[in-house]
Design an enzyme around this catalytic site. Structure first.
Site, PDB file in Angstrom:
ATOM      1  N   GLU A   2      10.663  -8.356  -3.324  1.00  0.00           N
ATOM      2  CA  GLU A   2      11.136  -7.037  -2.856  1.00  0.00           C
ATOM      3  C   GLU A   2      10.587  -6.889  -1.445  1.00  0.00           C
ATOM      4  O   GLU A   2       9.395  -6.622  -1.271  1.00  0.00           O
ATOM      5  CB  GLU A   2      10.579  -5.930  -3.764  1.00  0.00           C
ATOM      6  CG  GLU A   2      11.096  -5.952  -5.186  1.00  0.00           C
ATOM      7  CD  GLU A   2      12.517  -5.438  -5.294  1.00  0.00           C
ATOM      8  OE1 GLU A   2      12.991  -4.769  -4.364  1.00  0.00           O
ATOM      9  OE2 GLU A   2      13.162  -5.745  -6.306  1.00  0.00           O
ATOM     10  N   GLY A   9       6.539  -6.487  -0.526  1.00  0.00           N
ATOM     11  CA  GLY A   9       5.853  -6.370   0.759  1.00  0.00           C
ATOM     12  C   GLY A   9       6.796  -6.727   1.881  1.00  0.00           C
ATOM     13  O   GLY A   9       8.025  -6.612   1.746  1.00  0.00           O
ATOM     14  N   SER A  10       6.233  -7.188   2.980  1.00  0.00           N
ATOM     15  CA  SER A  10       7.039  -7.440   4.176  1.00  0.00           C
ATOM     16  C   SER A  10       7.854  -8.729   4.042  1.00  0.00           C
ATOM     17  O   SER A  10       7.475  -9.654   3.315  1.00  0.00           O
ATOM     18  CB  SER A  10       6.120  -7.544   5.393  1.00  0.00           C
ATOM     19  OG  SER A  10       5.199  -8.600   5.184  1.00  0.00           O
ATOM     20  N   TRP A  43       0.808  -1.220   0.000  1.00  0.00           N
ATOM     21  CA  TRP A  43       0.000   0.000   0.000  1.00  0.00           C
ATOM     22  C   TRP A  43       0.844   1.274   0.000  1.00  0.00           C
ATOM     23  O   TRP A  43       0.312   2.354  -0.185  1.00  0.00           O
ATOM     24  CB  TRP A  43      -0.917   0.023   1.240  1.00  0.00           C
ATOM     25  CG  TRP A  43      -0.168  -0.255   2.508  1.00  0.00           C
ATOM     26  CD1 TRP A  43      -0.074  -1.480   3.131  1.00  0.00           C
ATOM     27  CD2 TRP A  43       0.641   0.636   3.264  1.00  0.00           C
ATOM     28  NE1 TRP A  43       0.751  -1.374   4.234  1.00  0.00           N
ATOM     29  CE2 TRP A  43       1.202  -0.085   4.346  1.00  0.00           C
ATOM     30  CE3 TRP A  43       0.954   1.998   3.148  1.00  0.00           C
ATOM     31  CZ2 TRP A  43       2.055   0.492   5.285  1.00  0.00           C
ATOM     32  CZ3 TRP A  43       1.808   2.579   4.079  1.00  0.00           C
ATOM     33  CH2 TRP A  43       2.342   1.823   5.142  1.00  0.00           C
ATOM     34  N   LYS A  89      -2.532  -8.094  -8.030  1.00  0.00           N
ATOM     35  CA  LYS A  89      -3.311  -8.042  -6.776  1.00  0.00           C
ATOM     36  C   LYS A  89      -2.719  -6.949  -5.890  1.00  0.00           C
ATOM     37  O   LYS A  89      -1.667  -7.129  -5.269  1.00  0.00           O
ATOM     38  CB  LYS A  89      -3.272  -9.384  -6.025  1.00  0.00           C
ATOM     39  CG  LYS A  89      -4.321  -9.408  -4.909  1.00  0.00           C
ATOM     40  CD  LYS A  89      -3.837  -9.991  -3.606  1.00  0.00           C
ATOM     41  CE  LYS A  89      -3.281  -9.098  -2.591  1.00  0.00           C
ATOM     42  NZ  LYS A  89      -4.073  -8.101  -1.919  1.00  0.00           N
ATOM     43  N   PRO A  90      -3.376  -5.797  -5.828  1.00  0.00           N
ATOM     44  CA  PRO A  90      -2.849  -4.710  -4.985  1.00  0.00           C
ATOM     45  C   PRO A  90      -3.196  -4.944  -3.513  1.00  0.00           C
ATOM     46  O   PRO A  90      -4.008  -5.817  -3.192  1.00  0.00           O
ATOM     47  CB  PRO A  90      -3.596  -3.486  -5.518  1.00  0.00           C
ATOM     48  CG  PRO A  90      -4.895  -4.032  -6.015  1.00  0.00           C
ATOM     49  CD  PRO A  90      -4.625  -5.436  -6.513  1.00  0.00           C
ATOM     50  N   ALA A  91      -2.601  -4.133  -2.634  1.00  0.00           N
ATOM     51  CA  ALA A  91      -2.920  -4.210  -1.206  1.00  0.00           C
ATOM     52  C   ALA A  91      -4.391  -3.848  -0.986  1.00  0.00           C
ATOM     53  O   ALA A  91      -4.925  -2.968  -1.661  1.00  0.00           O
ATOM     54  CB  ALA A  91      -2.031  -3.245  -0.436  1.00  0.00           C
ATOM     55  N   GLU A 118      11.869  -2.428  11.329  1.00  0.00           N
ATOM     56  CA  GLU A 118      11.382  -1.333  10.487  1.00  0.00           C
ATOM     57  C   GLU A 118      10.323  -0.548  11.258  1.00  0.00           C
ATOM     58  O   GLU A 118       9.293  -1.118  11.618  1.00  0.00           O
ATOM     59  CB  GLU A 118      10.727  -1.978   9.264  1.00  0.00           C
ATOM     60  CG  GLU A 118      11.116  -1.438   7.961  1.00  0.00           C
ATOM     61  CD  GLU A 118      10.381  -2.164   6.828  1.00  0.00           C
ATOM     62  OE1 GLU A 118       9.716  -3.192   7.022  1.00  0.00           O
ATOM     63  OE2 GLU A 118      10.490  -1.660   5.712  1.00  0.00           O
ATOM     64  N   CYS A 134      10.059   1.507   1.972  1.00  0.00           N
ATOM     65  CA  CYS A 134      10.943   0.365   2.231  1.00  0.00           C
ATOM     66  C   CYS A 134      12.400   0.812   2.307  1.00  0.00           C
ATOM     67  O   CYS A 134      13.206   0.193   2.979  1.00  0.00           O
ATOM     68  CB  CYS A 134      10.775  -0.674   1.142  1.00  0.00           C
ATOM     69  SG  CYS A 134      10.958   0.014  -0.495  1.00  0.00           S
TER      70      CYS A 134
HETATM   71  P1  NAP Z   1       2.511  -6.896   3.469  1.00  0.00           P
HETATM   72  O1  NAP Z   1       1.632  -6.995   4.662  1.00  0.00           O
HETATM   73  O2  NAP Z   1       3.547  -7.924   3.270  1.00  0.00           O
HETATM   74  O3  NAP Z   1       1.516  -6.847   2.225  1.00  0.00           O
HETATM   75  C1  NAP Z   1       1.988  -6.724   0.907  1.00  0.00           C
HETATM   76  C2  NAP Z   1       1.046  -7.422  -0.038  1.00  0.00           C
HETATM   77  O4  NAP Z   1       1.027  -8.815   0.292  1.00  0.00           O
HETATM   78  C3  NAP Z   1      -0.398  -6.946   0.047  1.00  0.00           C
HETATM   79  O5  NAP Z   1      -0.974  -6.989  -1.236  1.00  0.00           O
HETATM   80  C4  NAP Z   1      -1.044  -7.993   0.947  1.00  0.00           C
HETATM   81  O6  NAP Z   1      -2.420  -8.144   0.727  1.00  0.00           O
HETATM   82  C5  NAP Z   1      -0.309  -9.237   0.476  1.00  0.00           C
HETATM   83  N1  NAP Z   1      -0.345 -10.349   1.435  1.00  0.00           N
HETATM   84  C6  NAP Z   1      -0.649 -10.342   2.750  1.00  0.00           C
HETATM   85  N2  NAP Z   1      -0.589 -11.600   3.246  1.00  0.00           N
HETATM   86  C7  NAP Z   1      -0.231 -12.418   2.227  1.00  0.00           C
HETATM   87  C8  NAP Z   1      -0.008 -13.820   2.104  1.00  0.00           C
HETATM   88  N3  NAP Z   1      -0.116 -14.652   3.147  1.00  0.00           N
HETATM   89  N4  NAP Z   1       0.361 -14.294   0.892  1.00  0.00           N
HETATM   90  C9  NAP Z   1       0.496 -13.476  -0.161  1.00  0.00           C
HETATM   91  N5  NAP Z   1       0.272 -12.156  -0.112  1.00  0.00           N
HETATM   92  C10 NAP Z   1      -0.071 -11.616   1.064  1.00  0.00           C
HETATM   93  O7  NAP Z   1       3.280  -5.515   3.404  1.00  0.00           O
HETATM   94  P2  NAP Z   1       2.684  -4.067   3.562  1.00  0.00           P
HETATM   95  O8  NAP Z   1       2.381  -3.827   4.999  1.00  0.00           O
HETATM   96  O9  NAP Z   1       1.606  -3.834   2.567  1.00  0.00           O
HETATM   97  O10 NAP Z   1       3.929  -3.180   3.088  1.00  0.00           O
HETATM   98  C11 NAP Z   1       4.939  -2.796   3.921  1.00  0.00           C
HETATM   99  C12 NAP Z   1       6.133  -3.700   3.781  1.00  0.00           C
HETATM  100  O11 NAP Z   1       6.523  -3.793   2.428  1.00  0.00           O
HETATM  101  C13 NAP Z   1       7.348  -3.158   4.499  1.00  0.00           C
HETATM  102  O12 NAP Z   1       8.038  -4.208   5.116  1.00  0.00           O
HETATM  103  C14 NAP Z   1       8.182  -2.558   3.376  1.00  0.00           C
HETATM  104  O13 NAP Z   1       9.551  -2.448   3.653  1.00  0.00           O
HETATM  105  C15 NAP Z   1       7.914  -3.520   2.283  1.00  0.00           C
HETATM  106  N6  NAP Z   1       8.185  -2.883   0.997  1.00  0.00           N
HETATM  107  C16 NAP Z   1       9.246  -3.316   0.261  1.00  0.00           C
HETATM  108  C17 NAP Z   1       9.541  -2.694  -0.941  1.00  0.00           C
HETATM  109  C18 NAP Z   1      10.694  -3.118  -1.792  1.00  0.00           C
HETATM  110  O14 NAP Z   1      10.746  -2.691  -2.945  1.00  0.00           O
HETATM  111  N7  NAP Z   1      11.614  -3.928  -1.298  1.00  0.00           N
HETATM  112  C19 NAP Z   1       8.740  -1.641  -1.385  1.00  0.00           C
HETATM  113  C20 NAP Z   1       7.674  -1.233  -0.596  1.00  0.00           C
HETATM  114  C21 NAP Z   1       7.396  -1.875   0.587  1.00  0.00           C
HETATM  115  P3  NAP Z   1      -3.520  -7.493   1.708  1.00  0.00           P
HETATM  116  O15 NAP Z   1      -3.293  -6.034   1.644  1.00  0.00           O
HETATM  117  O16 NAP Z   1      -4.797  -7.918   1.089  1.00  0.00           O
HETATM  118  O17 NAP Z   1      -3.279  -8.064   3.067  1.00  0.00           O
END
Ligand code: NAP
Length: 474
Positions: free
Chosen positions: A246, A224-225, A147, A171-173, A377, A280
């Site tokens: 990522e 994502g995380s 997101w 599939k976006p957040a 983080e 991130c």
């Molecule tokens: P997240 O909770 O990991 O969610 C990211 C995406 O994964 C969302 O679309 C989420 O869907 C989905 N997701 C959740 N549970 C899942 C599962 N069990 N299997 C597959 N997909 C699943 O991360 P976030 O809170 O949105 O973003 C913050 C994190 O992303 C931070 O750790 C940040 O550092 C990292 N990030 C990394 C980069 C990079 O380029 N390295 C860039 C930006 C962010 P839902 O929203 O529907 O739960």
């Protein structure tokens, strides 16, 4: 209240089930997003696979021209799309405009790269043989995005996948699906063939399980995380599903005594407070050499106290709300934990107002190395600062993390720049640069920050297979 559709095989579909989208500045519901079930996902993969053959046969030039048309449409709507990003994510409008501009640049970069998917001819060892190396699209790609940069991070996957000749399902957040709807509208307007780009939303794990288990889905590209990245790795093991990841960061900032202090403060502000600290590559921990420590803290605190906090739609605002209540609670926990560990609160440190998920821009000094904010983080506008003495100590502290996405260095010493560029364990290193990412250079993490690279000429690699063809001319 509008319910936004998903985009499946060229059709806009209201599925009957939906989820709310909330403005984090007001906590008001600003719309609803249709959600899919696993049957929809399987159908989307099947439709994408059906579209694959024709799409891969479009020339690179032709695919690039379509990407340019998508970019033209996004450019036409840039103000409106920026506003959508601010409403669902909360970031200040100027930064949303910047996100749209970066997304446009990514689209145009990959539109041009689509023409340059080169193979090679390799000299033979046996006289009669000829060896070719070809690069072919992997097939159906699933893209899962977070997101915090809802448009730009989607484009970093979708644009190279399309350029490479792959159909892609996004599939976006769940918290920020509306920027992705706007992107899908641009795809539709550009008359991308049905099934080549699809957008779905809904329960993440259920959707991801279909991506993982369906043999027609050939690649998952995830941002994502690290925690969710680990789950995907576990799921992918059973099916040997290729992943690009990522993941999370924990970027250090190293400020050396030979830097220009004002430049270091300005760079740190950019690296720390952009996107309200929810990036991130956000500076998570700041190490300052003792000779400039007091001057740095004083100037940083002055600048941070002057930051304007509020609803991101106001063009004066520099710090918007955090994404949700859990993010505010985490910021509070990290600040309190640092203070309990002996840190001094220089400014901020508390939630703001009763409505919305606001947190004061915060500076902490003298933060202990074992405080939560130094190894987790924080993802909030909280800047923990501590002192170091030697370059060697700074490198050890910087690398003492499971993550390795970005690092920042402020110094005027050329030798030190090269030593640190080599020694720091991070995929991106900004030297006197608080905003190093750019379309034409690779971006990604080492250690537990990820697998693979986005952007640059490397950004297409995730979506291409490399084949060796050996011809014996007899
Ligand atoms: P997240 O909770 O990991 O969610 C990211 C995406 O994964 C969302 O679309 C989420 O869907 C989905 N997701 C959740 N549970 C899942 C599962 N069990 N299997 C597959 N997909 C699943 O991360 P976030 O809170 O949105 O973003 C913050 C994190 O992303 C931070 O750790 C940040 O550092 C990292 N990030 C990394 C980069 C990079 O380029 N390295 C860039 C930006 C962010 P839902 O929203 O529907 O739960």
């Amino acid at each position: 209240m509008k319910t936004h559709p998903v985009y499946l095989n060229g059709n806009w579909v209201i599925t009957g089930d939906s989820m709310p989208v909330i403005n984090p500045a007001s906590t008001e519901v600003i719309g609803r997003m249709s959600v899919v079930d696993r049957v929809h996902v399987a159908q989307a993969i099947s439709d994408a696979h059906a579209a694959f053959q024709a799409w891969r046969e479009v020339t690179g030039k032709g695919r690039g021209e379509l990407l340019e048309k998508i970019a033209d449409e996004l450019e036409r709507r840039r103000e409106e799309v920026a506003r959508i990003i601010t409403l669902e994510n909360g970031k200040p409008i100027g930064q949303s405009q910047g996100e749209v501009a970066l997304a446009l640049d990514h689209l145009r970069w990959f539109a041009a790269e689509a023409r340059r998917i080169y193979g090679r001819v390799v000299p033979q060892q046996v006289e009669s043989k000829r060896h070719l190396v070809l690069r072919t699209p992997v097939g159906v790609v699933a893209a899962i995005t977070p997101w915090n940069f809802p448009l730009m991070l989607a484009v970093r996957k979708v644009a190279p996948a399309l350029a490479a000749g792959c159909p892609v399902i996004l599939k976006p957040a769940s918290q920020t699906p509306l920027a992705a709807v706007a992107l899908a509208e641009c795809m539709s307007k550009a008359e991308l063939p049905p099934g080549v780009f699809q957008l779905l939303a809904g329960p993440a794990e259920e959707i991801a399980n279909e991506f993982l288990e369906n043999p027609l889905c050939r690649k998952i590209s995830f941002t994502g995380s690290t925690e969710v990245g680990r789950k995907l790795i576990a799921g992918a093991a059973r099916h040997v599903k290729p992943l690009s990841l990522e993941l999370g960061g924990n970027a250090p900032v190293l400020v050396f005594e030979d830097c220009m202090v004002d430049e270091a403060v300005a760079g740190t502000l950019m690296a720390k407070f952009r996107n309200t600290g929810q990036s991130c590559v956000a500076a998570n921990r700041i190490y300052v050499q003792r000779q400039v420590y007091d001057a740095f803290i004083r100037r940083l605190t002055e600048k941070v106290q002057a930051l304007e906090v509020g609803d991101g739609v106001d063009p004066q605002v520099q710090i918007g709300p955090l994404i949700d209540e859990a993010a505010v609670a985490k910021a509070e926990e990290h600040v309190q934990d640092a203070i309990n560990g002996g840190a001094e609160l220089r400014c901020g440190g508390h939630r703001l107002g009763r409505v919305g998920f606001f947190f004061e821009p915060t500076v902490l000094s003298g933060v202990g190395h074992s405080s939560l904010c130094m190894f987790e983080e924080t993802f909030a506008p909280v800047a923990p600062v501590t002192a170091f003495d030697t370059e060697e100590e700074a490198i050890t502290l910087a690398n003492k993390t499971i993550h390795g996405l970005a690092a920042y260095v402020f110094t005027r010493d050329l030798g030190r720049m090269f030593r640190l560029a080599e020694a720091l364990e991070a995929g991106t290193i900004g030297i006197n640069d608080g905003l190093p990412t750019t379309s034409q250079c690779p971006f990604g993490g080492v250690k537990q920050s990820g697998w693979g690279r986005e952007l640059g000429i490397e950004g297409l690699d995730a979506f291409l297979d490399t084949k060796h063809i050996s011809v014996d001319l007899g």
